[in-house]
Scaffold this motif. Structure first.
Motif, PDB file in Angstrom:
ATOM      1  N   GLY A 149       0.529  -0.691  -0.075  1.00  0.00           N
ATOM      2  CA  GLY A 149       0.078   0.381  -0.030  1.00  0.00           C
ATOM      3  C   GLY A 149       1.220   1.685   0.050  1.00  0.00           C
ATOM      4  N   ALA A 150       1.779   1.388   0.265  1.00  0.00           N
ATOM      5  CA  ALA A 150       3.163   2.215   0.269  1.00  0.00           C
ATOM      6  C   ALA A 150       2.561   2.346  -1.170  1.00  0.00           C
ATOM      7  N   PRO A 151       3.079   4.361  -1.605  1.00  0.00           N
ATOM      8  CA  PRO A 151       3.097   4.272  -2.604  1.00  0.00           C
ATOM      9  C   PRO A 151       4.646   5.034  -3.066  1.00  0.00           C
ATOM     10  N   GLY A 152       4.498   5.248  -4.834  1.00  0.00           N
ATOM     11  CA  GLY A 152       6.071   5.258  -4.858  1.00  0.00           C
ATOM     12  C   GLY A 152       6.414   7.362  -4.253  1.00  0.00           C
ATOM     13  N   PHE A 153       7.855   7.184  -4.123  1.00  0.00           N
ATOM     14  CA  PHE A 153       7.758   8.437  -3.205  1.00  0.00           C
ATOM     15  C   PHE A 153       7.709   9.484  -4.416  1.00  0.00           C
ATOM     16  N   ASP A 154       6.928  10.618  -3.817  1.00  0.00           N
ATOM     17  CA  ASP A 154       7.162  11.837  -4.441  1.00  0.00           C
ATOM     18  C   ASP A 154       7.278  13.028  -3.465  1.00  0.00           C
ATOM     19  N   PRO A 155       8.382  13.672  -3.698  1.00  0.00           N
ATOM     20  CA  PRO A 155       8.326  14.743  -2.797  1.00  0.00           C
ATOM     21  C   PRO A 155       7.621  15.941  -2.698  1.00  0.00           C
ATOM     22  N   PHE A 156       6.610  16.357  -3.269  1.00  0.00           N
ATOM     23  CA  PHE A 156       5.949  16.612  -3.065  1.00  0.00           C
ATOM     24  C   PHE A 156       4.213  17.098  -2.999  1.00  0.00           C
ATOM     25  N   ALA A 157       4.016  15.253  -2.680  1.00  0.00           N
ATOM     26  CA  ALA A 157       3.394  14.436  -2.382  1.00  0.00           C
ATOM     27  C   ALA A 157       3.049  13.453  -1.358  1.00  0.00           C
ATOM     28  N   GLN A 158       4.258  14.170  -0.440  1.00  0.00           N
ATOM     29  CA  GLN A 158       4.587  13.293   1.032  1.00  0.00           C
ATOM     30  C   GLN A 158       3.352  13.838   1.688  1.00  0.00           C
ATOM     31  N   SER A 159       2.740  12.881   2.855  1.00  0.00           N
ATOM     32  CA  SER A 159       1.970  12.199   4.388  1.00  0.00           C
ATOM     33  C   SER A 159       1.845  11.421   5.139  1.00  0.00           C
ATOM     34  N   VAL A 160       1.655  11.922   6.194  1.00  0.00           N
ATOM     35  CA  VAL A 160       1.765  10.958   7.395  1.00  0.00           C
ATOM     36  C   VAL A 160       1.715   9.546   6.942  1.00  0.00           C
ATOM     37  N   ALA A 161       0.342   8.897   6.235  1.00  0.00           N
ATOM     38  CA  ALA A 161       0.822   8.243   6.096  1.00  0.00           C
ATOM     39  C   ALA A 161       0.948   7.202   4.746  1.00  0.00           C
ATOM     40  N   ALA A 162       1.935   8.025   3.730  1.00  0.00           N
ATOM     41  CA  ALA A 162       2.690   7.527   3.253  1.00  0.00           C
ATOM     42  C   ALA A 162       3.524   7.104   3.493  1.00  0.00           C
ATOM     43  N   ALA A 163       4.638   8.233   4.547  1.00  0.00           N
ATOM     44  CA  ALA A 163       5.453   7.350   5.380  1.00  0.00           C
ATOM     45  C   ALA A 163       5.864   6.559   6.500  1.00  0.00           C
ATOM     46  N   ARG A 164       4.565   7.022   6.604  1.00  0.00           N
ATOM     47  CA  ARG A 164       4.604   5.016   7.923  1.00  0.00           C
ATOM     48  C   ARG A 164       4.742   4.455   6.977  1.00  0.00           C
ATOM     49  N   ARG A 165       4.611   3.917   5.951  1.00  0.00           N
ATOM     50  CA  ARG A 165       4.663   2.327   4.545  1.00  0.00           C
ATOM     51  C   ARG A 165       5.753   2.737   3.345  1.00  0.00           C
ATOM     52  N   GLN A 166       6.732   4.234   4.111  1.00  0.00           N
ATOM     53  CA  GLN A 166       8.032   3.526   3.786  1.00  0.00           C
ATOM     54  C   GLN A 166       9.526   3.994   4.539  1.00  0.00           C
ATOM     55  N   PHE A 167      10.329   3.731   3.743  1.00  0.00           N
ATOM     56  CA  PHE A 167      11.502   3.466   4.219  1.00  0.00           C
ATOM     57  C   PHE A 167      11.625   5.056   5.481  1.00  0.00           C
ATOM     58  N   GLY A 168      12.140   5.427   5.987  1.00  0.00           N
ATOM     59  CA  GLY A 168      12.360   6.470   6.698  1.00  0.00           C
ATOM     60  C   GLY A 168      13.464   7.491   6.464  1.00  0.00           C
ATOM     61  N   TYR A 169      14.042   8.109   7.157  1.00  0.00           N
ATOM     62  CA  TYR A 169      15.099   9.418   6.717  1.00  0.00           C
ATOM     63  C   TYR A 169      16.461   8.480   7.380  1.00  0.00           C
ATOM     64  N   ASN A 170      16.681   9.571   7.478  1.00  0.00           N
ATOM     65  CA  ASN A 170      18.296   8.900   8.012  1.00  0.00           C
ATOM     66  C   ASN A 170      18.352   7.812   8.586  1.00  0.00           C
ATOM     67  N   CYS A 171      18.702   6.836   7.686  1.00  0.00           N
ATOM     68  CA  CYS A 171      19.331   5.393   7.896  1.00  0.00           C
ATOM     69  C   CYS A 171      20.292   5.166   8.665  1.00  0.00           C
ATOM     70  N   ASP A 172      20.541   4.670   9.828  1.00  0.00           N
ATOM     71  CA  ASP A 172      21.658   4.604  10.426  1.00  0.00           C
ATOM     72  C   ASP A 172      22.067   3.144  11.120  1.00  0.00           C
TER      73      ASP A 172
END
Length: 703
Positions: A149-172
């Motif tokens: 259910g994760a959408p393809g990444f689009d920096p102009f179409a970010q949302s909370v719902a998308a971020a919770r299904r996509q790889f997050g920021y600043n991997c460690d």
């Protein structure tokens, strides 16, 4: 420190303030740790500092050698270390290198542990650069789909719902756990966000930016498959990756151990004090012998706003943990980040988190028995008697090294019952803090001795005037009372599975030599040689700018022992600087290295070091260092990361043919924005994306 951008995007001022950042960008310091180095050192005690013990070791070694140091040795911190191998601790787990058997002898399998390579030269390229003969590929990056259910990444179409299904920021942190000989689970932390680089101007309002940034924290579990050349890996299609999981701000965590239910972790949404939503500022971690991943919550103090004013009942505790109320404004979208409304919420963060990657329906846990502080990570080894021992560092100037020893013993049977038993190992045991003494033995073999001072067990506190719950909730204050040694930002602390020793990265301490930590005859390490830029001359700067690596040897090779000896393995910096030391190896044959951060080991026991904040003008990178034999201390740079980035991980895996590196905050350079980036790595768009890379041999080393 904010201003309103014409495009309605909250925009940080581009001119940094403060003087302690070294080569790190001011924005990196702001977003990651709230500019901790610009604040007073949180530890106000007058306990001994590790720099004092190092200085005493120098003097002792000088006396042992007739009052002079050999050519090329240290003016400060110099030792002549022995290279005898220590016996591996009984009961230690096997090499955690991922799928398949451990590597055999020789280099004919393409092993990174044995391969010869020409070190990468210091550089400022906007590229991931490996030594010749090795390739690399991006495995997963910010915004890539993780769960169905994760959408393809689009920096102009970010949302909370998308971020919770996509790889997050600043991997460690990066962990790799095998599913079979061809598939594995990649587990990665998402430490913090940089809104300047994440969001196009005018695309989102201020509250949208906050909500999406919050959702980009946490962890990801991603199934990966072998790809092409040996050592190379790729993501599995999301639709067929049933183990994939995104752990985020709305994920429910269970509190375990003595603090669970304590009144000081109860909130309006959790009046029982038994669970927490989310995990934040997850830095390093560790993979346990029983197949779970530990993740350390680090700079969580920066997320809480003062609101109407912090609760005065916790003024001392807040101060010791750097909780000032100068947060990120998150309370406007989530009231739990308002200290005046939820004074206990900060106490629910700063723990070690345990996640079971093999069960995507499991509830992650926060282990209160491992104490609360700025956890860089936690790494577990099995002691001689079968108990689990976790080593930890509190990543703050002047704070301490810790370890936890379980009450129960590890069950290696591999059955479901054994797994359930092992999953309880971190809930009961004893927490210790380290005291280092630089008196050592007179034969010059070690730089000093040390003691693990008990703080509390799950039943009894050893700190007068503090209960078990007090010690675990406010571990820094408890440790202050027993006189441990103040360290220079102890970050990753890991046991070597081959020689049984423990290696601690002490990244730096820019405050050393100042009024609070003055230089004197016994404390000569108050300045460092640094470079303003690549190719610039070495100049002298105040403080310990380049860091150390300490080597700890448990007595009798037993990690559960309460005594140890320690050696100064590396004093980092430019080899031409007189204060540097490379385990006794010829300084003319090593790579410059600055600010060791995370460490790992290959199947031969070589130490791999990633750096953060290079003070010598170059990009950060990853280095291989033998710890035994004639090449002990030979630092060789294997790769560099792109401009503005930090090298995280690292992880040597898959028969020692894969090196995983998390490339964090590429392009995080003062003044950079989404529209005007300082980097576009990995060059699949016009903006940078933090990503995990795997490096591998391009051809067999004997061809």
């Amino acid at each position: 420190m904010t201003s309103v951008h014409p495009g309605n995007r909250p925009q940080l001022t581009l001119v940094g303030q403060g003087t302690r950042h070294g080569s790190r960008s001011w924005l990196t310091c702001l977003h990651r740790c709230g500019n901790a180095c610009d604040q007073p050192e949180p530890n106000p005690t007058d306990h001994g500092h590790v720099r004092d013990e190092i200085a005493r070791a120098v003097g002792r070694r000088s006396v042992l050698r007739g009052g002079t140091l050999s050519a090329g040795a240290l003016l400060v911190g110099g030792v002549v270390a022995t290279g005898g191998a220590a016996a591996a601790a009984p009961g230690r787990p096997g090499h955690p290198g991922g799928p398949g058997r451990p590597p055999g002898p020789g280099a004919r399998d393409g092993s990174l542990a044995r391969a010869a390579f020409v070190p990468v030269e210091p550089n400022r390229r906007d590229a991931f650069t490996t030594a010749r003969g090795f390739g690399h590929r991006v495995v997963v990056g910010w915004g890539d789909p993780v769960v169905k259910g994760a959408p393809g990444f689009d920096p102009f179409a970010q949302s909370v719902a998308a971020a919770r299904r996509q790889f997050g920021y600043n991997c460690d942190y990066v962990g790799l756990l095998p599913l079979d000989d061809h598939r594995a689970l990649l587990v990665v932390n998402h430490e913090y966000t940089d809104e300047n680089l994440m969001f196009p101007a005018g695309a989102y309002d201020g509250d949208e930016v906050k909500r999406i940034a919050i959702a980009n924290h946490g962890m990801s579990v991603v199934e990966v498959h072998r790809a092409g050349r040996p050592g190379s890996w790729r993501r599995a299609p999301v639709g067929r990756a049933r183990h994939n999981r995104r752990i985020h701000d709305a994920t429910r965590f269970e509190l375990t151990g003595p603090v669970a239910g304590d009144r000081r972790v109860r909130t309006s949404v959790d009046p029982a004090g038994r669970w927490v939503l989310g995990t934040f500022n997850n830095c390093a971690g560790g993979t346990t012998p029983w197949g779970t991943v530990l993740s350390g919550e680090e700079n969580v103090n920066q997320y809480f706003d003062a609101g109407a004013g912090p609760d005065p009942r916790y003024a001392v505790e807040y101060a010791r943990y750097g909780i000032t109320g100068a947060g990120k404004g998150w309370s406007s979208v989530d009231p739990r980040f308002d200290l005046s409304r939820e004074p206990h919420e900060p106490h629910r963060f700063g723990w070690v988190v345990e996640v079971d990657p093999f069960d995507p329906t499991s509830t992650p846990r926060k282990h209160t028995m491992l104490g609360r502080f700025k956890h860089e990570g936690a790494n577990v080894v099995i002691a001689a008697d079968g108990r689990a021992v976790a080593y930890m560092g509190d990543d703050e100037r002047g704070d301490y090294l810790y370890k936890f020893v379980s009450a129960g013993t590890y069950d290696p049977a591999g059955s479901a019952a054994a797994r359930r038993r092992n999953l309880r190992l971190l809930t009961e045991g004893t927490l210790y803090v380290a005291r280092l003494v630089g008196d050592g033995t007179d034969d010059g073999e070690h730089d000093g001795s040390g003691t693990w001072v008990p703080l509390t067990s799950h039943r009894r506190s050893y700190v007068p005037g503090m209960s078990v719950q007090d010690v675990l909730l406010f571990t820094r204050l408890a440790a202050d009372r027993v006189g441990p040694t103040r360290m220079d930002r102890p970050e990753d602390v890991e046991p070597n599975p081959v020689n049984g020793k423990v290696y601690a990265a002490l990244t730096n301490n820019s405050a050393r030599g100042g009024a609070a930590l003055p230089v004197d005859e016994a404390n000569p390490v108050g300045s460092s040689r640094v470079r303003a830029g690549l190719g610039a001359p070495l100049t002298t700067a105040s403080g310990n700018r380049n860091g150390y690596v300490l080597e700890l040897t448990p007595d009798r090779g037993d990690h559960a022992a309460t005594t140890f000896t320690w050696d100064l393995f590396l004093v980092c910096g430019d080899p031409s600087a007189p204060e540097t030391w490379f385990g006794g190896f010829d300084k003319s044959r090593v790579s410059p290295i600055s600010c060791p951060d995370n460490v790992a080991f290959d199947g031969a026991g070589n130490l791999w070091i990633s750096t953060d904040g290079n003070a010598l003008g170059s990009n950060d990178g990853v280095f291989r260092v033998p710890v035994e034999g004639p090449e002990r201390g030979r630092v060789q740079q294997f790769c560099t990361v792109p401009k503005g980035a930090e090298a995280c991980g690292p992880l040597v895996a898959d028969h020692d043919r894969s090196l995983f590196v998390a490339v964090q905050h590429p392009g995080e350079v003062d003044g950079a924005t989404f529209e005007q980036p300082a980097s576009t790595w990995p060059h699949d768009g016009a903006f940078p994306r933090p990503s995990v890379v795997v490096a591998y041999p391009e051809h067999r080393p004997w061809s």
